[in-house]
Design a protein around this motif. Structure first.
Motif, short mmCIF file in Angstrom:
data_model
loop_
_atom_site.label_atom_id
_atom_site.label_comp_id
_atom_site.label_asym_id
_atom_site.label_seq_id
_atom_site.Cartn_x
_atom_site.Cartn_y
_atom_site.Cartn_z
N LEU A 48 14.55 83.10 70.99
CA LEU A 48 15.73 83.95 70.77
C LEU A 48 16.57 84.02 72.04
O LEU A 48 16.04 84.19 73.14
N ARG A 49 17.86 83.91 71.89
CA ARG A 49 18.75 83.94 73.05
C ARG A 49 18.91 85.37 73.57
O ARG A 49 18.82 86.34 72.81
N GLU A 50 19.17 85.50 74.87
CA GLU A 50 19.20 86.80 75.53
C GLU A 50 20.62 87.36 75.60
O GLU A 50 21.57 86.64 75.92
N ALA A 51 20.75 88.66 75.30
CA ALA A 51 22.04 89.35 75.44
C ALA A 51 22.20 89.84 76.88
O ALA A 51 21.22 89.98 77.62
N SER A 52 23.43 90.13 77.26
CA SER A 52 23.73 90.55 78.63
C SER A 52 23.41 92.03 78.84
O SER A 52 23.23 92.80 77.89
N PHE A 280 25.85 90.97 68.35
CA PHE A 280 26.94 91.86 68.75
C PHE A 280 27.73 91.24 69.90
O PHE A 280 28.97 91.29 69.92
N GLU A 281 27.02 90.66 70.85
CA GLU A 281 27.69 90.07 72.00
C GLU A 281 28.60 88.90 71.60
O GLU A 281 29.73 88.79 72.06
N ILE A 282 28.10 88.06 70.71
CA ILE A 282 28.91 86.93 70.24
C ILE A 282 30.20 87.42 69.60
O ILE A 282 31.31 86.97 69.94
N TRP A 283 30.07 88.36 68.67
CA TRP A 283 31.22 88.78 67.91
C TRP A 283 32.13 89.75 68.67
O TRP A 283 33.32 89.85 68.37
N SER A 284 31.60 90.48 69.63
CA SER A 284 32.47 91.30 70.48
C SER A 284 33.33 90.41 71.37
O SER A 284 34.51 90.72 71.62
N ASN A 285 32.78 89.28 71.82
CA ASN A 285 33.58 88.32 72.58
C ASN A 285 34.68 87.71 71.71
O ASN A 285 35.81 87.48 72.19
N ASN A 349 23.90 84.74 60.23
CA ASN A 349 25.17 85.42 59.98
C ASN A 349 24.91 86.92 59.89
O ASN A 349 23.77 87.38 59.91
N ALA A 350 26.01 87.69 59.82
CA ALA A 350 25.93 89.16 59.72
C ALA A 350 25.13 89.74 60.89
O ALA A 350 25.17 89.21 61.99
N TYR A 351 24.43 90.84 60.67
CA TYR A 351 23.56 91.49 61.67
C TYR A 351 24.28 91.75 63.00
O TYR A 351 23.67 91.69 64.06
N VAL A 352 25.57 92.10 62.91
CA VAL A 352 26.32 92.45 64.13
C VAL A 352 26.06 93.89 64.53
O VAL A 352 26.44 94.31 65.62
#
Length: 439
Positions: A48-52, A280-285, A349-352
């Protein structure tokens, strides 16, 4: 930062358990849910990729704002439903019951629609197709399921069928524990659930019913305040019913999930409850790059879509309002555009999560204001359910609590089906039979 957020969540779970009498309350469930999400996200299993750090800070701010809004209402807002008499102050209590005939009619229409869907997918089922394949057909707008549907049929499904099925689950649950346990209503709901699972591979409706039955159950068998549980025949019977519900519902959910996920069940379940910070990080960007601000249109998208959908089709308009449609399209993109969340090829997909919709509405200030208001709404409905103990108040609280339980996916008010379900429960599902005064 992730350690601070995790400690905050764990701390608030203990605080909410101490301050709230009911275990299935908004604060406890929200922080238990996000304790699991933050904890699993920290483990970063299955690549799993890491969020900031910034993302976890935003999540912490949102959870804090919800807590402040929640305790503000619980501390300072009082129930004003009282009347003055010469000798005493009495509280006014309205008694409600479901509009059974209306529920039968709409439920019957739902069954007819799902039987038609069953006639379409039956050939696939007889050939041994799994629920995963049926679900793929249901999610593909160009599949055989949607071929030949008219605009009127689509409108009925969008505005009536799907929202009604969602609203029916808390209505049936409240009626089971606090109403007359109407057998026709229960049988009708079970049939609808079975048809829904078979015709579109959906599992969530089972989870909805299980959740609402458990929520409504906690409001039975007590008048007010904390009471010791006695091993009476009634309480043992109640515990047995709850146990059977959990067992049957859990098994059905497990089997349908296994049918769709196969050998990847464990990995998929991990992603479901860990990828939210990174999504969340992907879609907030994406929101930042698009430069779009919703100003409340994102968090109320479900209500706005229902209103604009009716107006557009009733007046025969060609297009929706351009600015709102840009918000709507961005929300839709979170479901249709898949993102890499793990390794180099695992997509989702989804899960933002709930926080993204408020972020779209006003960035960090949108999260603070939106989560605080949401906390107030949750607290108010919880207080009314505790105070009034009517099927209607508990049904309203239960559907709001459903939004908390699925906050790891999205803000439920942004979903048209959930929004219409809430409106249906508030306005159409119940009728007032009488009012009583109690000291």
């Amino acid at each position: 930062m992730i350690y601070i957020v995790l400690l905050l969540c764990i701390f608030m779970v203990f605080i909410s358990i101490i301050t709230e009498k009911k275990k299935l309350n908004p604060l406890t469930l929200l922080f238990m849910l996000w304790t699991i999400i933050i904890g699993l996200s920290y483990l970063r299993l299955f690549r799993l990729r890491e969020a900031s750090e910034h993302t976890y800070l935003i999540i912490m701010i949102g959870l804090t704002a919800f807590t402040i809004g929640y305790y503000f209402v619980r501390t300072f807002i009082r129930d004003r439903s009282f009347v003055l008499s010469r000798s005493r102050i009495t509280h006014k209590k309205n008694i409600y019951e479901p509009r059974y005939k209306l529920l039968y009619i709409i439920g019957g229409i739902c069954i007819l629609f799902y039987l038609y869907d069953l006639s379409i997918v039956l050939s696939y089922i007889l050939r041994g197709s799994s629920l995963a394949h049926i679900r793929e057909l249901a999610q593909d707008p160009n599949s055989v399921i949607y071929a030949g549907r008219s605009a009127i049929e689509n409108s009925i499904r969008v505005l009536v069928i799907t929202p009604f099925v969602m609203a029916l689950q808390p209505i049936v649950a409240a009626d089971f524990w606090l109403g007359r346990r109407d057998k026709k209503l229960i049988v009708m709901d079970i049939l609808i659930i079975l048809l829904r699972v078979i015709t579109d591979g959906s599992r969530v409706v089972i989870l909805y019913l299980l959740l609402h039955l458990l929520v409504a159950a906690q409001f039975t068998g007590e008048k007010s305040g904390r009471q010791k549980i006695k091993l009476t025949k009634k309480n043992l019977k109640k515990a047995g019913v709850i146990g059977v519900i959990i067992a049957i519902g859990g098994y059905a959910l497990y089997k349908t999930t296994l049918s769709r996920s196969g050998d990847s069940f464990v990995r998929y379940m991990y992603y479901y409850f860990s990828m939210q910070p990174y999504m969340f990080e992907i879609w907030s960007n994406i929101v930042d790059n698009a430069g779009i601000t919703g100003y409340g249109l994102a968090s109320t998208n479900g209500f706005m879509f229902a209103f604009l959908y009716i107006i557009k089709n009733f007046l025969g308009l060609q297009n929706y309002p351009e600015y709102w449609y840009s918000i709507y399209s961005l929300i839709g993109a979170t479901d249709s555009h898949w993102q890499v969340i793990a390794g180099d090829a695992t997509i989702a997909n989804a899960y933002v999560s709930i926080f993204w919709f408020f972020y779209l509405d006003g960035r960090i200030f949108g999260i603070i204001i939106g989560m605080a208001i949401y906390g107030m709404i949750c607290a108010r409905t919880f207080m009314k359910a505790n105070k009034q103990r009517t099927a209607r108040s508990i049904c309203i609280y239960s559907i709001i609590l459903q939004g908390i339980c699925f906050s790891f996916v999205r803000l439920q008010f942004a979903d048209i089906y959930y929004a219409i379900a809430v409106i249906f429960i508030l306005i159409f599902a119940y009728k007032k039979t009488r009012s009583t005064n109690c000291q």
